[in-house]
Design a protein around this motif. Structure first.
Motif, short mmCIF file in Angstrom:
data_model
loop_
_atom_site.label_atom_id
_atom_site.label_comp_id
_atom_site.label_asym_id
_atom_site.label_seq_id
_atom_site.Cartn_x
_atom_site.Cartn_y
_atom_site.Cartn_z
N PRO A 231 15.88 -5.00 33.19
CA PRO A 231 16.63 -6.06 33.49
C PRO A 231 15.73 -7.37 34.29
CG PRO A 231 18.33 -4.01 33.68
CD PRO A 231 16.85 -3.81 33.57
N ASN A 232 15.85 -7.98 34.04
CA ASN A 232 15.11 -9.41 34.64
C ASN A 232 13.25 -9.20 34.86
OD1 ASN A 232 17.31 -10.72 36.02
ND2 ASN A 232 17.49 -9.45 37.13
N VAL A 233 13.60 -9.27 33.39
CA VAL A 233 11.62 -8.87 33.16
C VAL A 233 11.61 -10.08 32.61
CG1 VAL A 233 11.06 -6.37 33.31
CG2 VAL A 233 11.20 -7.68 31.72
N GLY A 234 12.34 -11.07 32.49
CA GLY A 234 12.44 -12.17 31.13
C GLY A 234 12.41 -12.12 29.61
N SER A 237 14.37 -14.53 28.40
CA SER A 237 13.47 -15.93 28.68
C SER A 237 12.26 -16.06 27.65
CB SER A 237 13.34 -16.51 29.94
OG SER A 237 13.92 -16.30 30.97
N VAL A 250 20.34 -16.99 29.74
CA VAL A 250 19.56 -16.61 29.94
C VAL A 250 19.80 -16.67 31.85
CG1 VAL A 250 17.17 -17.04 31.82
CG2 VAL A 250 17.59 -17.23 29.17
N SER A 251 19.94 -15.58 32.01
CA SER A 251 20.61 -15.34 33.55
C SER A 251 19.99 -14.84 34.95
CB SER A 251 22.02 -14.91 33.57
OG SER A 251 22.23 -13.97 34.72
N SER A 252 19.84 -14.98 36.38
CA SER A 252 18.68 -13.53 36.79
C SER A 252 19.63 -12.77 37.38
CB SER A 252 18.77 -15.62 37.97
OG SER A 252 19.68 -15.83 38.66
N THR A 257 22.19 -9.49 29.57
CA THR A 257 22.13 -8.96 28.25
C THR A 257 22.97 -7.77 27.78
OG1 THR A 257 20.54 -10.44 28.85
CG2 THR A 257 20.23 -9.66 26.31
N ASP A 276 16.81 -9.30 21.02
CA ASP A 276 16.51 -9.25 22.88
C ASP A 276 17.15 -7.78 22.86
OD1 ASP A 276 16.45 -9.10 25.59
OD2 ASP A 276 17.80 -11.04 25.48
N ASN A 334 4.98 -10.23 31.34
CA ASN A 334 5.33 -11.53 31.76
C ASN A 334 5.57 -12.30 33.41
OD1 ASN A 334 7.50 -13.86 30.88
ND2 ASN A 334 8.75 -13.16 31.70
N ASP A 337 2.52 -16.71 35.99
CA ASP A 337 2.57 -17.91 36.81
C ASP A 337 3.22 -16.75 38.27
OD1 ASP A 337 6.16 -18.80 37.03
OD2 ASP A 337 5.30 -17.33 35.70
N LEU A 338 3.46 -16.28 38.71
CA LEU A 338 3.56 -15.64 39.79
C LEU A 338 2.42 -14.47 40.29
CD1 LEU A 338 7.50 -14.62 39.58
CD2 LEU A 338 6.25 -17.36 40.55
N SER A 354 3.58 -16.60 30.45
CA SER A 354 4.79 -17.06 31.48
C SER A 354 5.71 -17.66 30.46
CB SER A 354 4.24 -17.86 32.05
OG SER A 354 5.54 -18.39 33.18
N ALA A 355 6.80 -17.01 30.18
CA ALA A 355 8.13 -17.71 29.42
C ALA A 355 8.50 -19.20 30.82
CB ALA A 355 9.32 -16.47 29.50
P1 GDP Z 1 16.41 -10.35 31.24
O1 GDP Z 1 17.14 -9.30 31.74
O2 GDP Z 1 14.99 -9.72 31.15
O3 GDP Z 1 16.39 -10.20 29.98
O4 GDP Z 1 15.78 -11.35 31.94
P2 GDP Z 1 16.02 -12.85 31.88
O5 GDP Z 1 15.10 -14.02 31.02
O6 GDP Z 1 17.51 -13.44 32.27
O7 GDP Z 1 14.84 -13.70 33.11
C1 GDP Z 1 15.30 -13.21 34.52
C2 GDP Z 1 14.69 -13.71 35.38
O8 GDP Z 1 13.84 -14.38 36.04
C3 GDP Z 1 16.11 -15.59 35.49
O9 GDP Z 1 15.77 -16.42 36.58
C4 GDP Z 1 14.64 -15.50 34.72
O10 GDP Z 1 14.39 -17.68 34.84
C5 GDP Z 1 13.40 -15.62 35.27
N1 GDP Z 1 11.85 -15.15 35.10
C6 GDP Z 1 11.49 -15.18 33.32
N2 GDP Z 1 10.47 -15.39 32.62
C7 GDP Z 1 10.09 -15.85 33.76
C8 GDP Z 1 8.46 -16.05 34.22
O11 GDP Z 1 7.74 -16.47 32.80
N3 GDP Z 1 8.18 -16.82 34.99
C9 GDP Z 1 9.27 -16.95 36.21
N4 GDP Z 1 8.92 -17.61 37.45
N5 GDP Z 1 10.65 -16.41 36.37
C10 GDP Z 1 11.00 -16.03 35.36
#
Ligand code: GDP
Length: 448
Positions: A231-234, A237, A250-252, A257, A276, A334, A337-338, A354-355
């Motif tokens: 979770p949260n890897v993006g 996104s 998209v949720s932090s 999902t 996804d 992913n 940018d960080l 970077s998404a």
């Molecule tokens: P998932 O759980 O893998 O589907 O992750 P999400 O797409 O919901 O993203 C989790 C968090 O990471 C969200 O707050 C996004 O805005 C953030 N995020 C996703 N991709 C990137 C990225 O490439 N760079 C940055 N800085 N944040 C990202």
């Protein structure tokens, strides 16, 4: 709905898409198609010549619309029956008025989905594999799907199975001769030898078609890509960036999902389905556990699994998810940018993106398209586009091998060839089509 034998009804339907458009096409097929033209426009046009006519409601004498009328006397028509086509202005009310009038003509009724194509099949205008090709052509979303469907609708598989059947029938005749001349050992053995030669050639040819890496099916159904990762890897996104529209939430917050969300992409003409899935991690609840089960099941059957990791976590903390899959796998880092801020994580991964900023996304698309193209190829000789074709062809192949594996009992060997031939006949629908007709034609839209 069940199709069994063609009724005598004359059928009609709006064959163009429903709704507002420039032109609407209404088709009428059956014995009364010619009468329908007479009733509406007074004069039947010459066969296959479009003429502009006033279409009149015979009951009220009121004008329905001005439209083009075409007359295709059977059997030289799509369905093989008498067929009329009316091209009218594409307003909802115009089509509705025309359909209403047709519904009042004795012996006419609205067509069921796929009924025009069904009649074409029953009248021998197309075989079952061509009907499937037509359905695929209507469903084709990308260029490569269009090309494949067009070949199938044009009878590529039909002609091939007919040629194979002809060869098989030759072999069967030789085996029959061997049975008839069993007293004359030389003659009988000679005939069996010739039959074996033909069956061997046929087996090789069919075997090479079966050994096609499922290209046709992948192309028809779309190249399946699964995004897998914690979770949260993006992942969501990334999916959004790929789809260039918001399809996944998209949720932090971790673990939101839980279901599988997919987007269909057209990558350089290839149909690609990216899904996804729920994050891979220790499940905290039943819903999440179910989500993970689906992720793993999806990944198992995927053509490509993209294992996503969070680049901001630093090399030490990276946990590359392991998933079992019969497809290819790549590791994607992913949040590039960080990476600078958190000390970097560029040691792992096949690609860094970077998404958020879009960095590396073009390259990711290139990689996916490359793998998809490699897996679907543009092999001109691909003929198997559905599991229905594959299972019959595999069964045919098995019987050919069974024939070749036996050395005695020529009667049993003859039976192997007969069963092999039946399997081929099922592809074109020559043999027991009933059980598959609903399956094939029921998926068509009304008016086709
Ligand atoms: P998932 O759980 O893998 O589907 O992750 P999400 O797409 O919901 O993203 C989790 C968090 O990471 C969200 O707050 C996004 O805005 C953030 N995020 C996703 N991709 C990137 C990225 O490439 N760079 C940055 N800085 N944040 C990202």
């Amino acid at each position: 709905m069940a199709f069994h034998s063609t009724s005598n009804d004359t059928i009609f339907a709006l064959s163009s898409a429903a709704g507002r458009a420039g032109v609407a096409l209404v088709r009428v097929s059956g014995d009364r198609a010619g009468d329908v033209i007479d009733v509406l426009s007074a004069r039947r046009p010459e066969a296959r010549v479009a003429v502009l006519r006033k279409l009149v409601d015979p009951q009220t004498g009121g004008l329905i619309d001005h439209g083009l009328v075409l007359w295709f006397p059977g059997p030289a028509s799509f369905t093989g029956e008498d067929l009329a086509e009316f091209q009218v202005h594409g307003g909802r009310a115009v089509a509705a008025a025309l359909l209403r009038v047709l519904g009042r003509v004795e012996g006419c009724r609205l067509a069921e989905p796929g009924e025009f194509s069904m009649r074409a099949f029953e009248n021998g205008k197309i075989d079952l594999s061509q009907a499937e090709g037509l359905a695929d052509l209507i469903d084709a979303e990308t260029e490569t799907q269009r090309v494949q469907a067009l070949r199938q609708a044009g009878g590529v598989l039909f002609r091939l199975t007919e040629r194979w059947r002809a060869k098989l029938i030759e072999a069967m005749a030789l085996v029959e001769a061997a049975i008839d001349f069993s007293d004359e050992v030389d003659v009988a053995e000679g005939a069996v030898g010739q039959a074996e030669e033909r069956v061997r050639e046929l087996g090789d040819e069919i075997g090479s078609h079966l050994n096609d890496d499922h290209r046709g099916e992948i192309l028809r159904e779309g190249f399946q890509v699964v995004l897998a990762g914690a979770p949260n890897v993006g992942k969501s996104s990334l999916l959004n960036v790929l789809a260039r529209r918001d399809v996944a939430i998209v949720s932090s917050e971790a673990g939101t999902t839980r279901d599988v969300i997919e987007v269909r992409l057209d990558l350089e003409g290839l149909p690609v389905v990216v899904s996804d899935t729920a994050g891979l991690r220790e499940a905290s609840g039943d819903v999440e556990r179910e989500g993970m089960r689906r992720t793993l099941a999806r990944a198992q059957d995927a053509d490509l699994v993209i294992r996503v990791v969070d680049g901001s976590e630093g090399a030490a903390g990276v946990d590359i998810p392991s998933v079992g899959s019969s497809g290819e796998q790549i590791v994607l880092v992913n949040k590039s940018d960080l990476i600078g801020e958190a000390g970097g994580n560029d040691a792992v991964g096949d690609i860094r993106v970077s998404a958020k900023t879009g960095e590396g996304i073009a390259e990711l698309i290139k990689i996916v398209a490359l793998v998809a193209r490699r897996k679907t190829g543009t092999r001109e000789d691909t003929v198997i586009t559905r599991s229905r074709h594959r299972s019959q062809l595999a069964s045919c192949h098995q019987y050919l091998l069974a024939f070749l594996g036996k050395t005695s009992d020529v009667e049993l060997r003859a039976e192997d060839l007969r069963l092999a031939s039946d399997a081929l006949g099922r592809i074109s629908g020559r043999i027991d089509p009933e059980d598959v007709l609903d399956e094939v034609f029921g998926r068509f839209c009304i008016g086709k």
